[in-house]
Design a protein around this motif. Sequence first.
Motif, PDB file in Angstrom:
ATOM      1  N   ALA A 130     -41.670  59.051  50.848  1.00  0.00           N
ATOM      2  CA  ALA A 130     -41.375  60.488  50.936  1.00  0.00           C
ATOM      3  C   ALA A 130     -42.179  61.314  49.944  1.00  0.00           C
ATOM      4  N   ASN A 131     -42.656  60.682  48.872  1.00  0.00           N
ATOM      5  CA  ASN A 131     -43.387  61.389  47.806  1.00  0.00           C
ATOM      6  C   ASN A 131     -44.693  60.655  47.522  1.00  0.00           C
ATOM      7  N   THR A 132     -45.525  60.543  48.546  1.00  0.00           N
ATOM      8  CA  THR A 132     -46.683  59.650  48.462  1.00  0.00           C
ATOM      9  C   THR A 132     -47.645  60.013  47.335  1.00  0.00           C
ATOM     10  N   SER A 133     -47.947  61.297  47.182  1.00  0.00           N
ATOM     11  CA  SER A 133     -48.911  61.690  46.150  1.00  0.00           C
ATOM     12  C   SER A 133     -48.345  61.497  44.756  1.00  0.00           C
ATOM     13  N   LEU A 134     -47.092  61.888  44.557  1.00  0.00           N
ATOM     14  CA  LEU A 134     -46.457  61.674  43.259  1.00  0.00           C
ATOM     15  C   LEU A 134     -46.360  60.183  42.958  1.00  0.00           C
ATOM     16  N   TYR A 135     -46.030  59.386  43.950  1.00  0.00           N
ATOM     17  CA  TYR A 135     -45.936  57.942  43.741  1.00  0.00           C
ATOM     18  C   TYR A 135     -47.293  57.369  43.326  1.00  0.00           C
ATOM     19  N   ALA A 136     -48.356  57.852  43.950  1.00  0.00           N
ATOM     20  CA  ALA A 136     -49.694  57.357  43.627  1.00  0.00           C
ATOM     21  C   ALA A 136     -50.072  57.666  42.190  1.00  0.00           C
ATOM     22  N   THR A 137     -49.615  58.802  41.666  1.00  0.00           N
ATOM     23  CA  THR A 137     -49.959  59.165  40.296  1.00  0.00           C
ATOM     24  C   THR A 137     -49.077  58.474  39.276  1.00  0.00           C
ATOM     25  N   MET A 138     -47.928  57.966  39.710  1.00  0.00           N
ATOM     26  CA  MET A 138     -46.984  57.367  38.775  1.00  0.00           C
ATOM     27  C   MET A 138     -47.620  56.226  37.987  1.00  0.00           C
TER      28      MET A 138
END
Length: 213
Positions: free
Chosen positions: A98-106
């Motif tokens: 659901a939060n693909t971009s935020l997950y990628a930056t995590m």
Amino acid sequence: MSPRTADPAVRTRLIEAAARLLEAEGRQALTTRRLAAEVGVSTMAVYTHFGGMDELVTEVVRESYARLGRALAGVQETADPVTDLMALCRAYRSNALANTSLYATMLGFTPTSDDQRWGAQALQAPLSAIRRCLASGRFRPAEPLLLAHQAWCGVHGLVTLELGGYFFPSSLAEQCFEGLLRDFAVGAGDTVEAAARSLEASRSSRPGPAAAD
């Protein structure tokens, strides 16, 4: 200061837009002018909410962990700790999708002390579930923190492949995920039958993905 500049929703939009730029084009694409254009605000709004790009990047990573933490916190504890652990893994995956971009930056930057602290906080829920699995006798004696990291490695690896489109066909992602949950429990000491029952029970424990505050 205008009401629009002070609107907390602008801050969230800036964070999400920054995450998309970081995921798609890397740190070099994240400029004040580019970000303001993406969100449709003035460049001053960026400085009002964050002070600068370094602070913004920190907030992007913080928000990614915050949403993960809220997703995990939404899993209700039951009498079956293995079911709870599997439900937490489902919440992790749902949040990532659901939060693909935020997950990628995590996990996209060299971890700072803040990143490590946020990551450790997010790991508390699955760590607690694993301790309950051990205390119940469902898992054989082991170091809880090691098991928590092993579970994280498995789920994170699968989610990363899924987000990258590396399942052919894409429907295999769900089958692999189900197998991963079952096999992790069995590998940790659970019986095949008990793990299968917990897996089935965990399918009904799917909280919605975490959003911004």
